[in-house]
Design a protein around this motif. Structure first.
Motif, PDB file in Angstrom:
ATOM      1  N   THR A 110      13.604   7.566  -8.537  1.00 19.63           N
ATOM      2  CA  THR A 110      12.441   6.888  -7.972  1.00 19.63           C
ATOM      3  C   THR A 110      11.671   6.149  -9.058  1.00 19.63           C
ATOM      4  O   THR A 110      11.221   5.011  -8.852  1.00 19.63           O
ATOM      5  CB  THR A 110      11.515   7.902  -7.266  1.00 19.63           C
ATOM      6  OG1 THR A 110      12.269   8.585  -6.258  1.00 19.63           O
ATOM      7  CG2 THR A 110      10.323   7.226  -6.631  1.00 19.63           C
ATOM      8  N   LEU A 111      11.549   6.755 -10.231  1.00 23.30           N
ATOM      9  CA  LEU A 111      10.869   6.085 -11.340  1.00 23.30           C
ATOM     10  C   LEU A 111      11.607   4.808 -11.738  1.00 23.30           C
ATOM     11  O   LEU A 111      10.981   3.793 -12.063  1.00 23.30           O
ATOM     12  CB  LEU A 111      10.737   7.033 -12.540  1.00 23.30           C
ATOM     13  CG  LEU A 111       9.766   8.193 -12.377  1.00 23.30           C
ATOM     14  CD1 LEU A 111       9.808   9.094 -13.605  1.00 23.30           C
ATOM     15  CD2 LEU A 111       8.354   7.700 -12.108  1.00 23.30           C
TER      16      LEU A 111
ATOM     17  N   LEU B 197      11.663  -1.309 -11.688  1.00 21.31           N
ATOM     18  CA  LEU B 197      12.170  -2.594 -11.215  1.00 21.31           C
ATOM     19  C   LEU B 197      11.063  -3.452 -10.606  1.00 21.31           C
ATOM     20  O   LEU B 197      11.145  -4.682 -10.619  1.00 21.31           O
ATOM     21  CB  LEU B 197      13.290  -2.389 -10.182  1.00 21.31           C
ATOM     22  CG  LEU B 197      14.584  -1.798 -10.716  1.00 21.31           C
ATOM     23  CD1 LEU B 197      15.558  -1.529  -9.565  1.00 21.31           C
ATOM     24  CD2 LEU B 197      15.213  -2.728 -11.744  1.00 21.31           C
ATOM     25  N   ARG B 198      10.038  -2.815 -10.073  1.00 24.04           N
ATOM     26  CA  ARG B 198       8.920  -3.545  -9.472  1.00 24.04           C
ATOM     27  C   ARG B 198       7.789  -3.770 -10.464  1.00 24.04           C
ATOM     28  O   ARG B 198       6.711  -4.214 -10.082  1.00 24.04           O
ATOM     29  CB  ARG B 198       8.390  -2.799  -8.263  1.00 24.04           C
ATOM     30  CG  ARG B 198       9.360  -2.737  -7.140  1.00 24.04           C
ATOM     31  CD  ARG B 198       8.634  -3.023  -5.853  1.00 24.04           C
ATOM     32  NE  ARG B 198       9.545  -2.928  -4.741  1.00 24.04           N
ATOM     33  CZ  ARG B 198      10.079  -3.987  -4.155  1.00 24.04           C
ATOM     34  NH1 ARG B 198       9.793  -5.182  -4.576  1.00 24.04           N
ATOM     35  NH2 ARG B 198      10.908  -3.835  -3.149  1.00 24.04           N
ATOM     36  N   GLY B 199       7.998  -3.431 -11.714  1.00 19.33           N
ATOM     37  CA  GLY B 199       6.998  -3.697 -12.745  1.00 19.33           C
ATOM     38  C   GLY B 199       6.058  -2.557 -13.044  1.00 19.33           C
ATOM     39  O   GLY B 199       5.095  -2.727 -13.789  1.00 19.33           O
ATOM     40  N   SER B 200       6.296  -1.403 -12.478  1.00 16.81           N
ATOM     41  CA  SER B 200       5.427  -0.255 -12.751  1.00 16.81           C
ATOM     42  C   SER B 200       5.662   0.245 -14.171  1.00 16.81           C
ATOM     43  O   SER B 200       6.781   0.270 -14.656  1.00 16.81           O
ATOM     44  CB  SER B 200       5.715   0.888 -11.772  1.00 16.81           C
ATOM     45  OG  SER B 200       5.416   0.521 -10.466  1.00 16.81           O
TER      46      SER B 200
ATOM     47  N   ILE C 176       0.839  -1.201   0.000  1.00 20.10           N
ATOM     48  CA  ILE C 176       0.000   0.000   0.000  1.00 20.10           C
ATOM     49  C   ILE C 176       0.876   1.254   0.000  1.00 20.10           C
ATOM     50  O   ILE C 176       0.620   2.202  -0.750  1.00 20.10           O
ATOM     51  CB  ILE C 176      -0.971  -0.004   1.196  1.00 20.10           C
ATOM     52  CG1 ILE C 176      -2.026  -1.094   0.991  1.00 20.10           C
ATOM     53  CG2 ILE C 176      -1.626   1.363   1.388  1.00 20.10           C
ATOM     54  CD1 ILE C 176      -2.877  -1.379   2.198  1.00 20.10           C
ATOM     55  N   GLY C 177       1.904   1.247   0.823  1.00 18.85           N
ATOM     56  CA  GLY C 177       2.824   2.381   0.852  1.00 18.85           C
ATOM     57  C   GLY C 177       3.474   2.626  -0.501  1.00 18.85           C
ATOM     58  O   GLY C 177       3.625   3.767  -0.942  1.00 18.85           O
ATOM     59  N   TYR C 178       3.829   1.540  -1.161  1.00 20.68           N
ATOM     60  CA  TYR C 178       4.444   1.637  -2.479  1.00 20.68           C
ATOM     61  C   TYR C 178       3.477   2.266  -3.479  1.00 20.68           C
ATOM     62  O   TYR C 178       3.847   3.142  -4.260  1.00 20.68           O
ATOM     63  CB  TYR C 178       4.861   0.235  -2.926  1.00 20.68           C
ATOM     64  CG  TYR C 178       5.690   0.205  -4.165  1.00 20.68           C
ATOM     65  CD1 TYR C 178       7.063   0.437  -4.117  1.00 20.68           C
ATOM     66  CD2 TYR C 178       5.111  -0.041  -5.406  1.00 20.68           C
ATOM     67  CE1 TYR C 178       7.829   0.413  -5.260  1.00 20.68           C
ATOM     68  CE2 TYR C 178       5.880  -0.058  -6.556  1.00 20.68           C
ATOM     69  CZ  TYR C 178       7.234   0.160  -6.474  1.00 20.68           C
ATOM     70  OH  TYR C 178       7.989   0.151  -7.614  1.00 20.68           O
ATOM     71  N   MET C 179       2.221   1.837  -3.436  1.00 25.79           N
ATOM     72  CA  MET C 179       1.223   2.371  -4.371  1.00 25.79           C
ATOM     73  C   MET C 179       0.920   3.844  -4.085  1.00 25.79           C
ATOM     74  O   MET C 179       0.761   4.644  -5.009  1.00 25.79           O
ATOM     75  CB  MET C 179      -0.047   1.527  -4.322  1.00 25.79           C
ATOM     76  CG  MET C 179       0.152   0.147  -4.948  1.00 25.79           C
ATOM     77  SD  MET C 179      -1.345  -0.844  -5.012  1.00 25.79           S
ATOM     78  CE  MET C 179      -1.383  -1.504  -3.355  1.00 25.79           C
ATOM     79  N   VAL C 180       0.882   4.206  -2.815  1.00 22.72           N
ATOM     80  CA  VAL C 180       0.652   5.610  -2.455  1.00 22.72           C
ATOM     81  C   VAL C 180       1.829   6.463  -2.929  1.00 22.72           C
ATOM     82  O   VAL C 180       1.650   7.558  -3.471  1.00 22.72           O
ATOM     83  CB  VAL C 180       0.422   5.764  -0.931  1.00 22.72           C
ATOM     84  CG1 VAL C 180       0.463   7.214  -0.502  1.00 22.72           C
ATOM     85  CG2 VAL C 180      -0.905   5.122  -0.534  1.00 22.72           C
ATOM     86  N   THR C 181       3.036   5.962  -2.725  1.00 20.94           N
ATOM     87  CA  THR C 181       4.233   6.689  -3.172  1.00 20.94           C
ATOM     88  C   THR C 181       4.212   6.870  -4.680  1.00 20.94           C
ATOM     89  O   THR C 181       4.527   7.959  -5.195  1.00 20.94           O
ATOM     90  CB  THR C 181       5.509   5.948  -2.733  1.00 20.94           C
ATOM     91  OG1 THR C 181       5.498   5.826  -1.317  1.00 20.94           O
ATOM     92  CG2 THR C 181       6.756   6.706  -3.164  1.00 20.94           C
ATOM     93  N   PHE C 182       3.819   5.840  -5.409  1.00 16.32           N
ATOM     94  CA  PHE C 182       3.728   5.935  -6.867  1.00 16.32           C
ATOM     95  C   PHE C 182       2.765   7.053  -7.256  1.00 16.32           C
ATOM     96  O   PHE C 182       3.076   7.888  -8.110  1.00 16.32           O
ATOM     97  CB  PHE C 182       3.261   4.596  -7.459  1.00 16.32           C
ATOM     98  CG  PHE C 182       3.171   4.615  -8.949  1.00 16.32           C
ATOM     99  CD1 PHE C 182       4.271   4.336  -9.736  1.00 16.32           C
ATOM    100  CD2 PHE C 182       1.971   4.929  -9.575  1.00 16.32           C
ATOM    101  CE1 PHE C 182       4.189   4.351 -11.122  1.00 16.32           C
ATOM    102  CE2 PHE C 182       1.882   4.953 -10.961  1.00 16.32           C
ATOM    103  CZ  PHE C 182       2.993   4.663 -11.729  1.00 16.32           C
TER     104      PHE C 182
ATOM    105  N   ILE D 218       4.810   8.948 -17.216  1.00 13.77           N
ATOM    106  CA  ILE D 218       5.400   9.856 -16.235  1.00 13.77           C
ATOM    107  C   ILE D 218       6.807  10.252 -16.663  1.00 13.77           C
ATOM    108  O   ILE D 218       7.172  11.425 -16.619  1.00 13.77           O
ATOM    109  CB  ILE D 218       5.425   9.203 -14.838  1.00 13.77           C
ATOM    110  CG1 ILE D 218       4.001   8.871 -14.389  1.00 13.77           C
ATOM    111  CG2 ILE D 218       6.102  10.111 -13.822  1.00 13.77           C
ATOM    112  CD1 ILE D 218       3.937   8.010 -13.146  1.00 13.77           C
ATOM    113  N   ARG D 219       7.590   9.277 -17.107  1.00 16.24           N
ATOM    114  CA  ARG D 219       8.956   9.578 -17.552  1.00 16.24           C
ATOM    115  C   ARG D 219       8.932  10.474 -18.785  1.00 16.24           C
ATOM    116  O   ARG D 219       9.758  11.378 -18.927  1.00 16.24           O
ATOM    117  CB  ARG D 219       9.730   8.292 -17.837  1.00 16.24           C
ATOM    118  CG  ARG D 219      11.228   8.581 -18.003  1.00 16.24           C
ATOM    119  CD  ARG D 219      12.066   7.339 -18.110  1.00 16.24           C
ATOM    120  NE  ARG D 219      12.132   6.513 -16.939  1.00 16.24           N
ATOM    121  CZ  ARG D 219      12.839   6.776 -15.844  1.00 16.24           C
ATOM    122  NH1 ARG D 219      13.523   7.897 -15.749  1.00 16.24           N
ATOM    123  NH2 ARG D 219      12.862   5.932 -14.838  1.00 16.24           N
ATOM    124  N   SER D 220       7.966  10.263 -19.665  1.00 16.10           N
ATOM    125  CA  SER D 220       7.832  11.106 -20.856  1.00 16.10           C
ATOM    126  C   SER D 220       7.571  12.561 -20.455  1.00 16.10           C
ATOM    127  O   SER D 220       8.178  13.486 -21.001  1.00 16.10           O
ATOM    128  CB  SER D 220       6.694  10.577 -21.722  1.00 16.10           C
ATOM    129  OG  SER D 220       6.458  11.428 -22.796  1.00 16.10           O
TER     130      SER D 220
END
Length: 120
Positions: free
Chosen positions: A54-55, A60-63, A23-29, A68-70
């Motif tokens: 961070t991107l 690395l986790r499949g996001s 959940i923390g990971y998804m919120v951070t994303f 966003i990078r664009s």
């Protein structure tokens, strides 16, 4: 943005801890995506560098961070153009001052008069 995240490293933790980390990971994303949408060309480069790192972690986790990078890369290009325009402005301003020193003296005198009036 739908994501296919990999939480394999979280599996080693207790289930409740793994859920919290996910959940923390998804919120951070989400927070990173929102911060990229608010970035300005005047923001410090260290901020865009940090977001880029961070991107990479998210990738690395499949996001899927392509959009966003664009946006971040587009901003960095504009930031470079903005910097070049600032340098050109400074160069032209200096050239104008050197070509018309009498105008500069008049402007300085007017400025002093205005500041004296303002202080009174």
């Amino acid at each position: 943005m739908p994501q296919q995240l990999h939480f394999c490293s979280f599996d080693k933790s207790k289930e409740d801890k793994a859920d919290g980390l996910a959940i923390g990971y998804m919120v951070t994303f989400t927070n990173v995506a929102e911060s990229v949408s608010r970035l300005q060309v005047t923001d410090p480069t260290r901020l865009t560098d940090s977001i880029s790192e961070t991107l990479s972690d998210f990738e690395l986790r499949g996001s899927d961070v392509g959009l966003i990078r664009s946006r971040l890369n587009e901003l960095l290009l504009k930031k470079g153009c903005h910097h070049q325009l600032e340098l050109e402005f400074q160069r032209l301003d200096k050239a104008i001052t050197e070509l018309d020193p009498e105008k500069t003296k008049i402007d300085e005198r007017q400025f002093r008069r205005l500041t004296r009036r303002w202080r009174s």
